[in-house]
Design a protein around this motif. Sequence first.
Motif, PDB file in Angstrom:
ATOM      1  N   ASN A   1      -2.805 -22.047  -0.097  1.00 25.75           N
ATOM      2  CA  ASN A   1      -2.660 -20.499  -0.054  1.00 25.75           C
ATOM      3  C   ASN A   1      -1.081 -19.959   0.380  1.00 25.75           C
ATOM      4  O   ASN A   1      -0.812 -18.674  -0.265  1.00 25.75           O
ATOM      5  CB  ASN A   1      -3.385 -20.431   1.236  1.00 25.75           C
ATOM      6  N   PRO A   2      -0.328 -20.128   0.884  1.00 26.79           N
ATOM      7  CA  PRO A   2       1.254 -20.180   0.946  1.00 26.79           C
ATOM      8  C   PRO A   2       1.738 -20.291  -0.184  1.00 26.79           C
ATOM      9  O   PRO A   2       2.584 -18.689  -0.280  1.00 26.79           O
ATOM     10  CB  PRO A   2       1.548 -20.736   2.016  1.00 26.79           C
TER      11      PRO A   2
ATOM     12  N   ILE B   1       7.459  -3.274  -8.416  1.00 30.08           N
ATOM     13  CA  ILE B   1       7.128  -2.189  -7.247  1.00 30.08           C
ATOM     14  C   ILE B   1       8.846  -1.557  -8.226  1.00 30.08           C
ATOM     15  O   ILE B   1       9.808  -1.249  -8.412  1.00 30.08           O
ATOM     16  CB  ILE B   1       8.181  -2.893  -5.927  1.00 30.08           C
ATOM     17  N   LEU B   2       9.986  -2.785  -8.069  1.00 34.96           N
ATOM     18  CA  LEU B   2      11.111  -3.135  -9.039  1.00 34.96           C
ATOM     19  C   LEU B   2      11.226  -2.520 -10.203  1.00 34.96           C
ATOM     20  O   LEU B   2      12.183  -1.256 -10.627  1.00 34.96           O
ATOM     21  CB  LEU B   2      12.135  -3.955  -8.741  1.00 34.96           C
TER      22      LEU B   2
ATOM     23  N   ALA C   1       3.013 -11.779  -3.267  1.00 33.87           N
ATOM     24  CA  ALA C   1       4.596 -10.831  -2.469  1.00 33.87           C
ATOM     25  C   ALA C   1       4.885 -10.626  -3.919  1.00 33.87           C
ATOM     26  O   ALA C   1       5.538  -9.794  -4.555  1.00 33.87           O
ATOM     27  CB  ALA C   1       4.875 -11.904  -1.645  1.00 33.87           C
ATOM     28  N   SER C   2       5.542 -11.502  -4.453  1.00 31.66           N
ATOM     29  CA  SER C   2       6.648 -12.094  -5.521  1.00 31.66           C
ATOM     30  C   SER C   2       6.568 -10.925  -6.455  1.00 31.66           C
ATOM     31  O   SER C   2       7.175  -9.838  -7.281  1.00 31.66           O
ATOM     32  CB  SER C   2       7.271 -13.611  -5.963  1.00 31.66           C
TER      33      SER C   2
ATOM     34  N   LYS D   1       0.222 -16.843  -1.383  1.00 32.97           N
ATOM     35  CA  LYS D   1       0.967 -15.557  -1.607  1.00 32.97           C
ATOM     36  C   LYS D   1       2.039 -15.324  -1.743  1.00 32.97           C
ATOM     37  O   LYS D   1       2.536 -14.129  -2.098  1.00 32.97           O
ATOM     38  CB  LYS D   1       0.740 -15.425   0.465  1.00 32.97           C
ATOM     39  N   HIS D   2       2.287 -15.924  -1.351  1.00 37.17           N
ATOM     40  CA  HIS D   2       4.857 -16.001  -2.089  1.00 37.17           C
ATOM     41  C   HIS D   2       4.696 -14.957  -3.691  1.00 37.17           C
ATOM     42  O   HIS D   2       5.000 -14.082  -3.686  1.00 37.17           O
ATOM     43  CB  HIS D   2       5.033 -17.189  -1.851  1.00 37.17           C
TER      44      HIS D   2
END
Lengths: 134, 203
Positions: A4-5, A19-20, A12-13, A8-9
Motif C-alpha cells: 500500500n505505501p 502536474i509538473l 503521488a509521484s 501511494k508513493h
Amino acid sequence: MLTNPEKKHLIASSVLFGILSVWLVLSSPVAAEYADVVLNKRAEKEGMRPVIFSHWFHRIRFRCKVCHSELAFKMRAGANEVTMADIIEGRFCGMCHNGEVAWSVENCDLCHSGKPGLESQIKGSHETGGPGIW
Amino acid sequence: MSKGLNRKGCGWRRRVYSFCVAVGLPVLFAGAVYATGQWVPLAEDDLHDPDNPAIKLLQEPREALSELPFDYPGNQVNWVRALEEGFINPRTNIYPGSEIRVLDLDILMTRVGDQGYVIFPHKQHTEWLDCSNCHEEIFASKAGTTPVTMMAILEGRYCGRCHGAVSFPLSECARCHSKHPHSTGYGLATQAWPPTGAPKMAE
C-alpha cells in the motif's frame, strides 16, 4: 506486488509528475512573433537591417481591410514588391508611415529592426509552426 | 488487512505528502497561471536585432497583448473577442471615401467527412476583412462552388491563407466544425444557423 505505501508513493509521484508536465507545457514561451513578416529581399543588399513587420502590433490599430484592401497588400508574404521609393511616395507602408498617421520614414531603425542574415519569411504560431505554403 | 499497520508505520510519510500537496499544488498552479501568456521580449524573439538601439522604442508584445482576452493557441489573444468586446477599436479605413462592408450571413458547409458541419460566420470575418480579400480570388461568392478540402487548407490555401498565420490555427478543429450534423442546436457556434430573415449588410 506493491504494498500500500508503495502504491501511494507511486500515485503521488505520478500526480506530481503530471502536474509538473502540464506546468512545463504551459510555461513554454509564447511565440510573440506569430505572423511576424521578415522583409529582406532588398534591405540587406542595400546596407540596412531586414524589416520586421508585426501583424499583432498593426491589427490592434487597423483592421486587415485597411492594408489588404485599401493599400492593396496581397495576402501572401513575399508577394508584394515594396521599395523605399514606393513608401516615400506614399504607397504601401508609406500610406501611414508619413509622420501623420504613424512614424515617418526617417525613423529607419524602427522598421529595419531585424537580425542581420534573416531570410524573408512569415513566422507562424507556437503550436503549428505556421502556414504550409509560404 | 494490514491497513492499520500501514497507517501507523507511514504517518511521517503521509505528513510529508500532505505537506507537498498542500504547498506544492498552489505553487505549481500559481506558476502555471504566471507562466501562461509569457510573450517573448522583442530582443529575445530571434527576429529583432538586440543591438539595434531603437529596439527600446518599439512596443513589447506583452505590454499590448496581456491586456486582451486570452486564448491558448496562436499568440494567445482571442482577436474576435478583443474586437467584439471593445478591448480594441482598430481603424476601418484610411481613405475617407472607403466603403466599410460588414455582412451578417452564416454559411453551412456539410461536406466534412466524419467531422461536425462547418459554420462560416461572415460577420466576424468582415469586421476585420473586406469582401474583396476572399472573393473571388480565394473563394467564389456562390456557396458550394469552391472545392475546399482540409488538405488544401493545411497547405495554406482557402481558410489556411489566414488560419495558422494570423488567426487561430488548424489545431482548433471544433471552432469551425462546430455543428453536429444531427443536432438541432448550434454546437459551439456563436451564432444561430440558419440565419433568420434575408442576409443583410450591416451598416
